[in-house]
Design a protein around this motif. Structure first.
Motif, PDB file in Angstrom:
ATOM      1  N   SER A 240       0.691  -0.606  -0.212  1.00  0.00           N
ATOM      2  CA  SER A 240       0.216   0.147   0.269  1.00  0.00           C
ATOM      3  C   SER A 240       0.998   1.484   0.171  1.00  0.00           C
ATOM      4  O   SER A 240       0.144   2.700  -0.418  1.00  0.00           O
ATOM      5  CB  SER A 240      -0.329   0.123   1.379  1.00  0.00           C
ATOM      6  OG  SER A 240      -0.133  -0.369   2.520  1.00  0.00           O
ATOM      7  N   SER A 241       2.624   1.391   0.762  1.00  0.00           N
ATOM      8  CA  SER A 241       3.172   2.025   0.637  1.00  0.00           C
ATOM      9  C   SER A 241       3.950   2.596  -0.699  1.00  0.00           C
ATOM     10  O   SER A 241       4.319   3.633  -0.947  1.00  0.00           O
ATOM     11  CB  SER A 241       3.646   2.483   1.611  1.00  0.00           C
ATOM     12  OG  SER A 241       5.060   1.075   1.664  1.00  0.00           O
TER      13      SER A 241
ATOM     14  N   PRO B 226       0.345   1.095  -5.583  1.00  0.00           N
ATOM     15  CA  PRO B 226      -0.030   0.346  -4.370  1.00  0.00           C
ATOM     16  C   PRO B 226      -0.628  -1.474  -5.283  1.00  0.00           C
ATOM     17  O   PRO B 226      -1.196  -0.874  -6.484  1.00  0.00           O
ATOM     18  CB  PRO B 226      -0.678   0.933  -3.707  1.00  0.00           C
ATOM     19  CG  PRO B 226      -1.418   2.087  -4.864  1.00  0.00           C
ATOM     20  CD  PRO B 226       0.096   1.881  -5.821  1.00  0.00           C
TER      21      PRO B 226
ATOM     22  N   ASP C 180      -0.155  10.412   3.553  1.00  0.00           N
ATOM     23  CA  ASP C 180       0.014  10.104   3.999  1.00  0.00           C
ATOM     24  C   ASP C 180       1.908  10.093   3.908  1.00  0.00           C
ATOM     25  O   ASP C 180       2.930  10.169   5.169  1.00  0.00           O
ATOM     26  CB  ASP C 180      -0.020   8.891   4.679  1.00  0.00           C
ATOM     27  CG  ASP C 180      -1.282   8.655   5.941  1.00  0.00           C
ATOM     28  OD1 ASP C 180      -2.265   9.751   6.134  1.00  0.00           O
ATOM     29  OD2 ASP C 180      -2.080   7.818   5.783  1.00  0.00           O
ATOM     30  N   ASN C 181       1.816   9.966   2.655  1.00  0.00           N
ATOM     31  CA  ASN C 181       3.253   9.786   2.605  1.00  0.00           C
ATOM     32  C   ASN C 181       4.202  11.344   1.874  1.00  0.00           C
ATOM     33  O   ASN C 181       4.888  10.762   0.949  1.00  0.00           O
ATOM     34  CB  ASN C 181       3.344   8.300   2.103  1.00  0.00           C
ATOM     35  CG  ASN C 181       3.371   7.121   2.396  1.00  0.00           C
ATOM     36  OD1 ASN C 181       4.112   6.775   2.973  1.00  0.00           O
ATOM     37  ND2 ASN C 181       2.813   6.273   2.254  1.00  0.00           N
TER      38      ASN C 181
END
Length: 594
Positions: free
Chosen positions: A80-81, A85, A460-461
């Protein structure tokens, strides 16, 4: 040569097969449904590496499992990161042995490889199912494309259709209440099973099987039939296809919710019957609506593989999720309306945009048309539209939630120092890739028309995702979308003419954190984008320029319009530059490949 998916499981699988009773082995690899996404990954090599590793993880987990538990053998895996993904799910029918389950899923893995760089794939067999997508899908139940799979030939058994109908009804009712969402039962001359994906909720399972029940009835009086959907499976046959000891007493689950109500008075029973009648009518209409033939499907059941409309959210659910669109939940406000943070009943966090559009008939038609289009745009650098609500006076769009907010918050909101040069450069490239997809790769050319830092969101990243695309007018097929002029504040151009471009660099950045030539390259590409229309690079070319190893000599020309007043608060006025304005040439240094 070993298949890459099978390297980690070939030894344990061989051992299991040797130790098992081979004569009784039946992995049930009859293929019922197979489909691949029509969208290809942006970076195929990275995506394929992630997909292969993810599916290998699935097989490894199931290979190492000591028992399947009440729900049989199942596993999920994801990358997922990654910029590309992958999410994957695999599970078997509960009655399959460990060895048969691995055999079935290994067959599925080989089939899914045929999807190439497609961003989604699903293979459904009598004995197992496997699926991967570029986005989360674990909570999906009934999806467009659900269908019956009927075997030719009718049963000669008297009353067979009635027996099937009763068994399928009982299985559909009982399975959502069974631990593991799997039930097998034997009726009068008929065998049946029902199963839901182990990752869905009980209510999603119930709704999915309700649709499956409606589908499988189309197989009567066939002697063997299945109903296949994204989140559930239903099957019957006049021949035994599972061990007799797998059968269970469905009455225990069907009656479990009503034991405490046996002493209900006649009036309450009558009222309940009326309510059930109304609910039955509503459910019937809902099933008819969900199977309406206004979308043209190609037989696969992958939720995001074909052009489809957006998910319709209930206004009341979105109102509740945002605490009645409270100020505390407000994330921001832009040209298209206010945005609120919301939390759905299943815990998923979303962003809800209230559009400031006039509720005329033409505006509503435009809204529905454009929302249907942009709901099919899937790219890692574009904000995903999850659905909409347009049944009330307000038009609402539901997007995935971005935890780090918009880019302008980091550039101008007092937290600018938090972004490193690598993060900034990745954001620049991500924006270029997202726009290139909209301009050149999606089947309809979409022009954003309002690119600015507040319309670039960060996950988030700190991956860039462009928002509000597709809400402006789409480019007509026979007209150019490019403006002939560029208007705006170019202090930047003056510094370029004076050879002082490093003055543009954010002073909050650590000088040891970046290479000067790399920063100058990004600035120069930005200036290239301010040229007259004919001289501007396409967004695909911008991506190449940003990542190229070396450049030839590039010529920059003063933009066609330069702002003559630049003080804060001044009205922007522009004046054309003389055609004799001098051109400036830059010989860019060679850069390392990224």
């Amino acid at each position: 040569m070993l298949h890459p998916f099978s390297k980690t499981v070939v030894i344990p699988l061989a051992v299991l097969l040797c130790l098992s009773n081979l004569a009784a082995a039946d992995p049930q690899t009859n293929l019922l449904n197979f489909g691949c996404s029509s969208y290809n990954a942006t970076d195929p090599s990275v995506f394929l590496s992630n997909r292969n590793a993810t599916i290998s993880d699935l097989l490894s987990q199931i290979s190492e499992a000591s028992s399947g538990g009440s729900g049989g053998f199942s596993a999920t895996a994801e990358r997922s990161s990654s910029p590309e993904p992958v999410y994957a799910l695999a599970f078997c029918r509960v009655y399959l042995s460990h060895g048969d389950c691995l055999t079935c899923l290994s067959t599925a893995a080989a089939h899914l490889r045929d999807c190439g760089a497609g961003t989604g794939g699903r293979a459904v067999y009598d004995g197992c199912e496997a699926r991967y997508e570029s986005g989360p899908f674990y909570d999906q139940g009934s999806q467009p494309g659900n269908a019956p799979v009927c075997v030719n030939g009718t049963s000669a058994t008297s009353g067979f259709a009635a027996s099937v109908l009763a068994l399928m009804r009982d299985l559909s009712s009982a399975t959502p209440r069974v631990s593991g969402y799997f039930a097998a039962a034997i009726g009068s001359g008929v065998y049946g099973v029902a199963q839901c994906s182990p990752t869905v909720t009980s209510s999603v399972c119930a709704n999915c099987l309700l649709v499956a029940f409606g589908n499988i009835k189309q197989c009567f009086p066939s002697s063997d039939g299945r109903a296949v959907d994204a989140g559930c499976f239903l099957r019957y046959s006049e021949k035994a296809f599972f061990p007799a000891n797998s059968s269970m007493d469905l009455a225990v689950y069907i009656q479990s919710g009503s034991k405490s109500k046996k002493v209900a008075i006649v009036g309450a029973a009558a009222a309940g019957a009326c309510i059930l009648l109304v609910l039955g009518l509503v459910l019937f209409l809902w099933i008819r609506w969900s199977r309406r033939p206004e979308e043209h499907w190609r037989g696969d059941i992958l939720g995001a593989t074909e052009l489809r409309g957006p998910t319709n959210f209930h206004y009341a659910d979105l109102k509740s999720a945002t605490n009645n669109f409270s100020k505390e939940n407000k994330l921001g406000e832009g040209g298209f309306g206010e945005v609120f943070k919301g939390t759905l009943k299943n815990g998923k966090i979303i962003a809800v945009k209230k559009l400031t559009m006039t509720q005329t008939k033409s505006a509503r038609a435009s809204f529905l048309s454009e929302v249907k289009l942009i709901s099919n745009v899937h790219h890692q650098n574009l904000l995903r539209l999850l659905g909409c609500s347009g049944k009330r006076q307000e038009l609402l769009l539901v997007y995935e939630y971005m935890a780090n907010g918009s880019l302008d918050r980091f550039l101008f909101g007092g937290t600018g120092g938090m972004l490193t040069w690598k993060q900034r450069f990745d954001i620049i490239v991500g924006m270029a890739r997202g726009l290139a997809y909209l301009h050149h790769e999606f089947h309809v050319c979409i022009i954003h028309r309002d690119i600015k830092s507040s319309n670039v969101l960060l996950d988030d990243n700190f991956k860039a995702k462009i928002a509000d695309f597709g809400l402006a007018r789409l480019r007509p097929g026979d007209q150019s979308h490019l403006s002939s002029y560029f208007a705006g504040t170019l202090y930047a151009w003056q510094l370029h003419e004076e050879g002082r471009l490093p003055k543009l660099i954010d002073k909050s950045m650590d000088p040891h954190d970046y290479k000067l030539d790399e920063v100058l390259r990004a600035i120069t590409v930005a200036l290239l984008c301010t040229q007259v229309a004919a001289a501007r690079p396409t967004m695909s070319e911008v991506v190449v320029l940003l990542l190229s190893e070396g450049w030839p000599q590039l010529t920059l020309t003063k933009p066609a319009f330069i702002e003559t007043q630049g003080r804060a608060g001044d009205e922007i006025t522009s004046s054309p530059v003389s055609s004799s304005a001098a051109n400036t040439s830059i010989l860019m240094p060679k850069f390392s490949a990224r």
